[in-house]
Scaffold this active site. Structure first.
Site, PDB file in Angstrom:
ATOM      1  N   ASN A  23       0.798  -1.228   0.000  1.00 13.32           N
ATOM      2  CA  ASN A  23       0.000   0.000   0.000  1.00 13.32           C
ATOM      3  C   ASN A  23       0.829   1.277   0.000  1.00 13.32           C
ATOM      4  O   ASN A  23       0.295   2.374  -0.150  1.00 13.32           O
ATOM      5  CB  ASN A  23      -0.986  -0.007   1.178  1.00 13.32           C
ATOM      6  CG  ASN A  23      -2.086  -1.026   0.948  1.00 13.32           C
ATOM      7  OD1 ASN A  23      -2.251  -1.531  -0.173  1.00 13.32           O
ATOM      8  ND2 ASN A  23      -2.836  -1.352   1.994  1.00 13.32           N
ATOM      9  N   PRO A 133     -16.736   4.258  -2.221  1.00 17.13           N
ATOM     10  CA  PRO A 133     -16.877   5.315  -3.228  1.00 17.13           C
ATOM     11  C   PRO A 133     -15.602   6.152  -3.331  1.00 17.13           C
ATOM     12  O   PRO A 133     -14.686   5.985  -2.530  1.00 17.13           O
ATOM     13  CB  PRO A 133     -18.038   6.152  -2.698  1.00 17.13           C
ATOM     14  CG  PRO A 133     -18.085   5.896  -1.243  1.00 17.13           C
ATOM     15  CD  PRO A 133     -17.510   4.530  -1.002  1.00 17.13           C
ATOM     16  N   ASP A 135     -15.920   9.635  -3.667  1.00 17.09           N
ATOM     17  CA  ASP A 135     -16.436  11.008  -3.601  1.00 17.09           C
ATOM     18  C   ASP A 135     -15.465  11.988  -2.937  1.00 17.09           C
ATOM     19  O   ASP A 135     -15.383  13.154  -3.330  1.00 17.09           O
ATOM     20  CB  ASP A 135     -17.817  11.033  -2.905  1.00 17.09           C
ATOM     21  CG  ASP A 135     -17.835  10.270  -1.596  1.00 17.09           C
ATOM     22  OD1 ASP A 135     -16.980   9.381  -1.414  1.00 17.09           O
ATOM     23  OD2 ASP A 135     -18.693  10.556  -0.752  1.00 17.09           O
ATOM     24  N   ASP A 328      -6.731  -3.757   8.081  1.00 18.52           N
ATOM     25  CA  ASP A 328      -6.125  -4.805   7.260  1.00 18.52           C
ATOM     26  C   ASP A 328      -5.598  -5.988   8.080  1.00 18.52           C
ATOM     27  O   ASP A 328      -5.102  -6.957   7.511  1.00 18.52           O
ATOM     28  CB  ASP A 328      -4.990  -4.221   6.399  1.00 18.52           C
ATOM     29  CG  ASP A 328      -5.521  -3.282   5.323  1.00 18.52           C
ATOM     30  OD1 ASP A 328      -6.735  -3.330   5.032  1.00 18.52           O
ATOM     31  OD2 ASP A 328      -4.726  -2.487   4.781  1.00 18.52           O
ATOM     32  N   ILE A 350     -13.897   0.940   9.878  1.00 15.40           N
ATOM     33  CA  ILE A 350     -13.426   1.617   8.659  1.00 15.40           C
ATOM     34  C   ILE A 350     -14.291   1.240   7.450  1.00 15.40           C
ATOM     35  O   ILE A 350     -14.711   2.109   6.693  1.00 15.40           O
ATOM     36  CB  ILE A 350     -11.940   1.268   8.369  1.00 15.40           C
ATOM     37  CG1 ILE A 350     -11.069   1.495   9.604  1.00 15.40           C
ATOM     38  CG2 ILE A 350     -11.422   2.059   7.158  1.00 15.40           C
ATOM     39  CD1 ILE A 350     -10.864   2.923  10.037  1.00 15.40           C
TER      40      ILE A 350
HETATM   41  N1  EPU Z   1     -14.413   6.411   1.553  1.00 18.32           N
HETATM   42  C1  EPU Z   1     -15.485   7.147   1.074  1.00 18.32           C
HETATM   43  N2  EPU Z   1     -15.266   7.993   0.019  1.00 18.32           N
HETATM   44  C2  EPU Z   1     -14.039   8.145  -0.544  1.00 18.32           C
HETATM   45  C3  EPU Z   1     -12.945   7.410  -0.056  1.00 18.32           C
HETATM   46  C4  EPU Z   1     -13.160   6.538   0.996  1.00 18.32           C
HETATM   47  O1  EPU Z   1     -16.592   7.019   1.583  1.00 18.32           O
HETATM   48  O2  EPU Z   1     -13.914   8.938  -1.495  1.00 18.32           O
HETATM   49  C5  EPU Z   1     -14.622   5.473   2.669  1.00 18.32           C
HETATM   50  C6  EPU Z   1     -14.400   4.022   2.234  1.00 18.32           C
HETATM   51  O3  EPU Z   1     -15.566   3.487   1.632  1.00 18.32           O
HETATM   52  C7  EPU Z   1     -14.029   3.351   3.519  1.00 18.32           C
HETATM   53  C8  EPU Z   1     -13.262   4.440   4.269  1.00 18.32           C
HETATM   54  O4  EPU Z   1     -13.629   5.684   3.653  1.00 18.32           O
HETATM   55  O5  EPU Z   1     -15.174   2.986   4.233  1.00 18.32           O
HETATM   56  C9  EPU Z   1     -11.752   4.276   4.238  1.00 18.32           C
HETATM   57  O6  EPU Z   1     -11.287   4.209   2.904  1.00 18.32           O
HETATM   58  P1  EPU Z   1      -9.850   4.721   2.476  1.00 18.32           P
HETATM   59  O7  EPU Z   1     -10.032   5.672   1.359  1.00 18.32           O
HETATM   60  O8  EPU Z   1      -9.092   5.160   3.673  1.00 18.32           O
HETATM   61  O9  EPU Z   1      -9.191   3.379   1.920  1.00 18.32           O
HETATM   62  P2  EPU Z   1      -8.494   3.156   0.531  1.00 18.32           P
HETATM   63  O10 EPU Z   1      -7.554   4.255   0.248  1.00 18.32           O
HETATM   64  O11 EPU Z   1      -9.482   2.780  -0.479  1.00 18.32           O
HETATM   65  C10 EPU Z   1      -6.432   1.927   1.626  1.00 18.32           C
HETATM   66  C11 EPU Z   1      -5.759   0.601   1.452  1.00 18.32           C
HETATM   67  C12 EPU Z   1      -6.649  -0.488   2.006  1.00 18.32           C
HETATM   68  C13 EPU Z   1      -6.881  -0.197   3.494  1.00 18.32           C
HETATM   69  C14 EPU Z   1      -7.500   1.199   3.653  1.00 18.32           C
HETATM   70  C15 EPU Z   1      -7.690   1.607   5.101  1.00 18.32           C
HETATM   71  C16 EPU Z   1      -4.432   0.929  -0.518  1.00 18.32           C
HETATM   72  C17 EPU Z   1      -4.175   0.587  -1.928  1.00 18.32           C
HETATM   73  N3  EPU Z   1      -5.498   0.367   0.050  1.00 18.32           N
HETATM   74  O12 EPU Z   1      -7.640   1.840   0.884  1.00 18.32           O
HETATM   75  O13 EPU Z   1      -5.939  -1.710   1.879  1.00 18.32           O
HETATM   76  O14 EPU Z   1      -7.756  -1.158   4.025  1.00 18.32           O
HETATM   77  O15 EPU Z   1      -6.660   2.168   3.013  1.00 18.32           O
HETATM   78  O16 EPU Z   1      -6.503   1.592   5.784  1.00 18.32           O
HETATM   79  O17 EPU Z   1      -3.684   1.672   0.087  1.00 18.32           O
HETATM   80  C18 EPU Z   1      -5.694  -4.042   1.704  1.00 18.32           C
HETATM   81  O18 EPU Z   1      -4.469  -3.854   1.596  1.00 18.32           O
HETATM   82  O19 EPU Z   1      -6.189  -5.180   1.869  1.00 18.32           O
HETATM   83  C19 EPU Z   1      -6.603  -2.891   1.641  1.00 18.32           C
HETATM   84  C20 EPU Z   1      -7.902  -3.008   1.403  1.00 18.32           C
END
Ligand code: EPU
Length: 440
Positions: A23, A133, A135, A328, A350
């Protein structure tokens, strides 16, 4: 399709080198789009998601040279180095076929938009662990002055010239949105403040690289009107960045997964190439479970020693943003709690749907019930091998861990999810004495 055959394992013993963080690698690879020239990264894990990122970067016009060790080498600390040569003119469309397989592909949006003033990136869609999402990403880029529309499954983003710095508050400290907005803001005119930003170690690693490229970024904290401490990232836009080189941080989730595997099998493990401070809360929890956990920093690099000489005790966790317990590692922790005496609670705060491993763990004989976002685990359970299915990456690793303590043979199917995020998982576990075999 490949699957893992896992058999009951007495105790994991030995040493492993933790790989570079998935990540952290993905945003770093996409950050290269911000500057023409040759970017060099080392400690990039050899994973499916990394290869999907290469595919997209090549499509956008980059040349990629990979120096990889395709076979497992227990002694190799830094497995893969990668050179990305970014051209002056980039293609600025990320098509559905390349984006749909990996949500992190959305991270090319910020860099492409800020460099080309125009980008069209397919929406990544939902996934097994929740709606997820984008957003916050879209809203943040709009605040930087871009015009973003959703058209036929694509985000169509345009700006008349350079983006313009702005102040913004994220509703939630999203990792991906923080990364995308930072990457867009580094080349914007003026300064951008992201309040309630994510400061997960992977975001900070991205910032370290951007600073090496010449970006002006600082991280601070503030107290909001409800007296809650929050993080703020300030970016002063610069005109141009230059390509640089960087070593990716160790994968704290891989490290945590092995530590949990060690704790639940009564093992004795040394992990090298780790950064113990990134695992802070998890190490504390493992100590409270009754494990001996020692961090050694004598050679200027951290190693973690874990010794588990008594059965684990039931302990509640709640997933939270860093430095809280990482989402994670939630599924792996739950697999361990099936072996603890008594009731334990696991609350997922989360993602709204990250309990897909529960029916599969129950198929192995676990006793887990769900009440809204909390799982209630009653243990200890005598798990018994069966065929189970990985629904996502971390769910898959929890099933492998459960297989290590289940009697008989567990077959974990759909391990392509595991190949996306764990480098040489079967080889590393085997080197510690686990009975695990990849079969076709
Ligand atoms: N969310 C929204 N809107 C957005 C962005 C996120 O509602 O525009 C919500 C998501 O739906 C979720 C929460 O905010 O409920 C957290 O999402 P976040 O954006 O922080 O996660 P991500 O960037 O999509 C990264 C990791 C994930 C890890 C999460 C939380 C990467 C590539 N992925 O995802 O890793 O679980 O942060 O720490 O960095 C994994 O490695 O198995 C994995 C899923």
């Amino acid at each position: 399709m490949d699957y893992f055959k896992v058999q009951k394992t007495v105790a994991l013993n030995g040493t492993i080198n933790v790989s570079g963080a998935k990540n952290a690698s993905l945003p770093l690879l996409f950050s290269s789009l911000l500057a023409e020239g040759k970017h060099s990264f080392s400690n990039i894990p050899n994973l499916e998601d990394v290869h999907l990122s290469f595919k997209l970067l090549r499509y956008l016009g980059c040349e990629i040279e990979i120096n990889t060790k395709p076979v497992f080498d227990q002694k190799a600390e830094s497995l893969n180095s990668v050179t990305i040569t970014v051209p002056k003119i980039l293609k600025n469309i990320a098509p559905y076929e390349l984006v749909r397989k990996m949500r992190a592909s959305i991270l090319c949006l910020g860099p492409l938009l800020t460099r080309c003033y125009q980008a069209k990136v397919s929406l990544p869609g939902g996934c097994a662990i929740g709606l997820r999402p984008v957003d916050y990403h879209i809203e943040g880029l709009r605040l930087l002055g871009a015009d973003l529309r959703l058209l036929e499954g694509y985000i169509d983003a345009k700006s008349k010239g350079p983006l313009v710095g702005a102040n913004m508050d994220l509703q939630f400290p999203s990792v991906g949105a923080t990364e995308n907005i930072i990457m867009a803001a580094v080349l914007a005119e003026g300064s951008t403040c992201i309040n309630n930003a994510s400061v997960e170690p992977e975001v900070l690693d991205l910032i370290t690289y951007l600073k090496k490229m010449g970006a002006d970024i600082s991280v601070s904290t503030f107290i909001d009107e409800k007296k809650i401490k929050k993080n703020k990232i300030t970016i002063n836009g610069v005109e141009k960045l230059k390509a640089a080189s960087h070593k990716v941080i160790p994968d704290r989730i891989e490290a945590g997964t092995f530590l949990i595997a060690g704790a639940m099998t009564g093992g004795d493990l040394y992990l090298h190439n780790v950064q113990a401070c990134h695992l802070g809360g998890v190490l504390e929890k493992l100590k409270q479970l009754g494990c001996t956990v020692e961090v050694d920093n004598t050679k200027g690099k951290d190693s973690i020693y874990l010794h588990a000489n008594k059965p684990v005790v039931a302990m509640d966790i709640k997933t939270e943003v860093y430095p809280g317990f990482p989402t994670d590692l939630q599924a792996q922790w739950m697999a361990m709690m099936t072996q603890a005496k008594g009731k334990s609670l696991v609350e997922e705060s989360i993602f709204e749907n990250r309990f897909m491993h529960i029916p599969e763990l129950n198929r192995l004989g676990a006793s887990i019930k769900v009440n809204k976002s909390t799982a209630i685990i009653s243990g200890p359970c005598l798990l018994k091998g069966a065929s189970v299915m990985a629904t996502d990456l971390r769910a898959g690793s929890s099933l492998v861990l459960a297989g290590l303590v289940a009697s008989g043979e567990t077959q974990v199917h759909r391990i392509y999810h595991l190949d996306r995020g764990y480098e040489f998982l079967d080889h590393k576990l085997s080197s510690l004495g686990a009975l695990i075999k990849r079969c076709s």
